[in-house]
Scaffold this motif. Sequence first.
Motif, PDB file in Angstrom:
ATOM      1  N   TYR A   1      -3.473  11.157  -6.669  1.00  0.00           N
ATOM      2  CA  TYR A   1      -4.337  10.544  -5.675  1.00  0.00           C
ATOM      3  C   TYR A   1      -5.806  10.914  -5.820  1.00  0.00           C
ATOM      4  CZ  TYR A   1       0.205   9.793  -3.422  1.00  0.00           C
ATOM      5  OH  TYR A   1       1.505   9.453  -3.156  1.00  0.00           O
ATOM      6  N   SER A   2      -6.097  11.976  -6.505  1.00  0.00           N
ATOM      7  CA  SER A   2      -7.485  12.380  -6.698  1.00  0.00           C
ATOM      8  C   SER A   2      -8.121  11.695  -7.902  1.00  0.00           C
ATOM      9  CB  SER A   2      -7.575  13.900  -6.864  1.00  0.00           C
ATOM     10  OG  SER A   2      -6.863  14.294  -8.023  1.00  0.00           O
ATOM     11  N   GLN A   3      -7.349  10.875  -8.581  1.00  0.00           N
ATOM     12  CA  GLN A   3      -7.854  10.196  -9.770  1.00  0.00           C
ATOM     13  C   GLN A   3      -8.203   8.752  -9.434  1.00  0.00           C
ATOM     14  OE1 GLN A   3      -5.076  10.739 -13.070  1.00  0.00           O
ATOM     15  NE2 GLN A   3      -4.316  12.632 -12.130  1.00  0.00           N
TER      16      GLN A   3
ATOM     17  N   LYS B   1     -24.528  10.931 -10.508  1.00  0.00           N
ATOM     18  CA  LYS B   1     -23.290  11.700 -10.640  1.00  0.00           C
ATOM     19  C   LYS B   1     -22.099  10.760 -10.758  1.00  0.00           C
ATOM     20  CE  LYS B   1     -24.835  15.836  -8.171  1.00  0.00           C
ATOM     21  NZ  LYS B   1     -24.493  16.813  -7.111  1.00  0.00           N
ATOM     22  N   GLU B   2     -21.002  11.321 -11.236  1.00  0.00           N
ATOM     23  CA  GLU B   2     -19.778  10.540 -11.339  1.00  0.00           C
ATOM     24  C   GLU B   2     -19.111  10.401  -9.971  1.00  0.00           C
ATOM     25  OE1 GLU B   2     -18.509  11.640 -15.947  1.00  0.00           O
ATOM     26  OE2 GLU B   2     -17.204  12.173 -14.266  1.00  0.00           O
ATOM     27  N   ARG B   3     -18.290   9.373  -9.859  1.00  0.00           N
ATOM     28  CA  ARG B   3     -17.540   9.191  -8.627  1.00  0.00           C
ATOM     29  C   ARG B   3     -16.547  10.332  -8.473  1.00  0.00           C
ATOM     30  NH1 ARG B   3     -15.373   3.261  -7.249  1.00  0.00           N
ATOM     31  NH2 ARG B   3     -17.583   2.962  -7.683  1.00  0.00           N
ATOM     32  N   GLU B   4     -16.453  10.894  -7.270  1.00  0.00           N
ATOM     33  CA  GLU B   4     -15.555  12.025  -7.047  1.00  0.00           C
ATOM     34  C   GLU B   4     -14.639  11.777  -5.862  1.00  0.00           C
ATOM     35  OE1 GLU B   4     -17.559  15.649  -6.082  1.00  0.00           O
ATOM     36  OE2 GLU B   4     -18.524  14.833  -4.282  1.00  0.00           O
TER      37      GLU B   4
ATOM     38  N   THR C   1       0.834  -1.204   0.000  1.00  0.00           N
ATOM     39  CA  THR C   1       0.000   0.000   0.000  1.00  0.00           C
ATOM     40  C   THR C   1       0.868   1.252   0.000  1.00  0.00           C
ATOM     41  OG1 THR C   1      -1.774  -1.121   1.178  1.00  0.00           O
ATOM     42  CG2 THR C   1      -1.743   1.281   1.260  1.00  0.00           C
ATOM     43  N   TYR C   2       0.607   2.143  -0.946  1.00  0.00           N
ATOM     44  CA  TYR C   2       1.339   3.404  -1.019  1.00  0.00           C
ATOM     45  C   TYR C   2       0.455   4.571  -0.588  1.00  0.00           C
ATOM     46  CZ  TYR C   2       4.717   6.769  -2.729  1.00  0.00           C
ATOM     47  OH  TYR C   2       5.642   7.779  -2.806  1.00  0.00           O
ATOM     48  N   ALA C   3      -0.782   4.523  -0.995  1.00  0.00           N
ATOM     49  CA  ALA C   3      -1.737   5.552  -0.610  1.00  0.00           C
ATOM     50  C   ALA C   3      -3.121   4.926  -0.534  1.00  0.00           C
ATOM     51  CB  ALA C   3      -1.738   6.712  -1.603  1.00  0.00           C
ATOM     52  N   MET C   4      -3.962   5.521   0.298  1.00  0.00           N
ATOM     53  CA  MET C   4      -5.356   5.103   0.381  1.00  0.00           C
ATOM     54  C   MET C   4      -6.233   6.322   0.193  1.00  0.00           C
ATOM     55  SD  MET C   4      -5.582   2.198   3.360  1.00  0.00           S
ATOM     56  CE  MET C   4      -7.261   1.741   2.891  1.00  0.00           C
ATOM     57  N   GLY C   5      -7.396   6.083  -0.341  1.00  0.00           N
ATOM     58  CA  GLY C   5      -8.273   7.207  -0.609  1.00  0.00           C
ATOM     59  C   GLY C   5      -9.730   6.893  -0.354  1.00  0.00           C
ATOM     60  N   TRP C   6     -10.502   7.968  -0.223  1.00  0.00           N
ATOM     61  CA  TRP C   6     -11.959   7.898  -0.136  1.00  0.00           C
ATOM     62  C   TRP C   6     -12.539   8.626  -1.352  1.00  0.00           C
ATOM     63  CZ3 TRP C   6     -14.654   5.000   3.204  1.00  0.00           C
ATOM     64  CH2 TRP C   6     -14.053   4.610   4.408  1.00  0.00           C
ATOM     65  N   PHE C   7     -13.502   7.996  -1.955  1.00  0.00           N
ATOM     66  CA  PHE C   7     -14.264   8.596  -3.042  1.00  0.00           C
ATOM     67  C   PHE C   7     -15.741   8.484  -2.680  1.00  0.00           C
ATOM     68  CE2 PHE C   7     -11.328   9.278  -6.666  1.00  0.00           C
ATOM     69  CZ  PHE C   7     -10.177   8.797  -6.087  1.00  0.00           C
ATOM     70  N   ARG C   8     -16.563   9.231  -3.370  1.00  0.00           N
ATOM     71  CA  ARG C   8     -18.002   9.112  -3.159  1.00  0.00           C
ATOM     72  C   ARG C   8     -18.733   9.263  -4.482  1.00  0.00           C
ATOM     73  NH1 ARG C   8     -19.003  14.746   0.257  1.00  0.00           N
ATOM     74  NH2 ARG C   8     -18.745  16.207  -1.504  1.00  0.00           N
ATOM     75  N   GLN C   9     -19.909   8.674  -4.515  1.00  0.00           N
ATOM     76  CA  GLN C   9     -20.727   8.765  -5.723  1.00  0.00           C
ATOM     77  C   GLN C   9     -22.179   8.948  -5.321  1.00  0.00           C
ATOM     78  OE1 GLN C   9     -20.263   5.505  -8.471  1.00  0.00           O
ATOM     79  NE2 GLN C   9     -21.025   6.737 -10.164  1.00  0.00           N
ATOM     80  N   ALA C  10     -22.732  10.076  -5.732  1.00  0.00           N
ATOM     81  CA  ALA C  10     -24.138  10.380  -5.497  1.00  0.00           C
ATOM     82  C   ALA C  10     -24.948   9.878  -6.683  1.00  0.00           C
ATOM     83  CB  ALA C  10     -24.321  11.890  -5.311  1.00  0.00           C
ATOM     84  N   PRO C  11     -26.237   9.634  -6.491  1.00  0.00           N
ATOM     85  CA  PRO C  11     -27.082   9.150  -7.585  1.00  0.00           C
ATOM     86  C   PRO C  11     -27.038  10.069  -8.794  1.00  0.00           C
ATOM     87  CG  PRO C  11     -28.239   8.966  -5.505  1.00  0.00           C
ATOM     88  CD  PRO C  11     -26.986   9.730  -5.220  1.00  0.00           C
TER      89      PRO C  11
END
Length: 126
Positions: free
Chosen positions: A107-109, A42-45, A30-40
């Motif tokens: 990391y934001s991708q 909408k694209e995952r952000e 593991t190098y980095a971990m992230g959280w993303f979210r997706q609303a109905p």
Amino acid sequence: VQLQASGGGLVQAGGSLRLSCAASGRTFSTYAMGWFRQAPGKEREFVAAIRWSFGMTYYADSVKGRFTISRDNAKNTMHLQMNSLKPEDTAVYYCAIGSRSYPSSYYSQSSYYDYWGQGTQVTVSS
């Protein structure tokens, strides 16, 4: 690698929730971990990310100052403390692991990440 996200739920605007993501399996890379979210509809952000070894953190502008990402290396667990929640934070939240030693600009991708959890629903009522 398997990821298990938990901690979602229903909360009123202004409230708080703490999400957790437990990693198991071959997590040593593991190098980095992230959280993303997706609303109905909408694209995952991107929401937030953390460098696993050094703990450096990165946030989307929409959550900066309200959300805090952290990790527990010994337990292979990542958390997202969400305060001052707004209705627009309503989404399914996903955690992810990236194993490539890329600069933080990646990391934001979502394409940077190799493994994803199943998601946990967060609903904020007005």
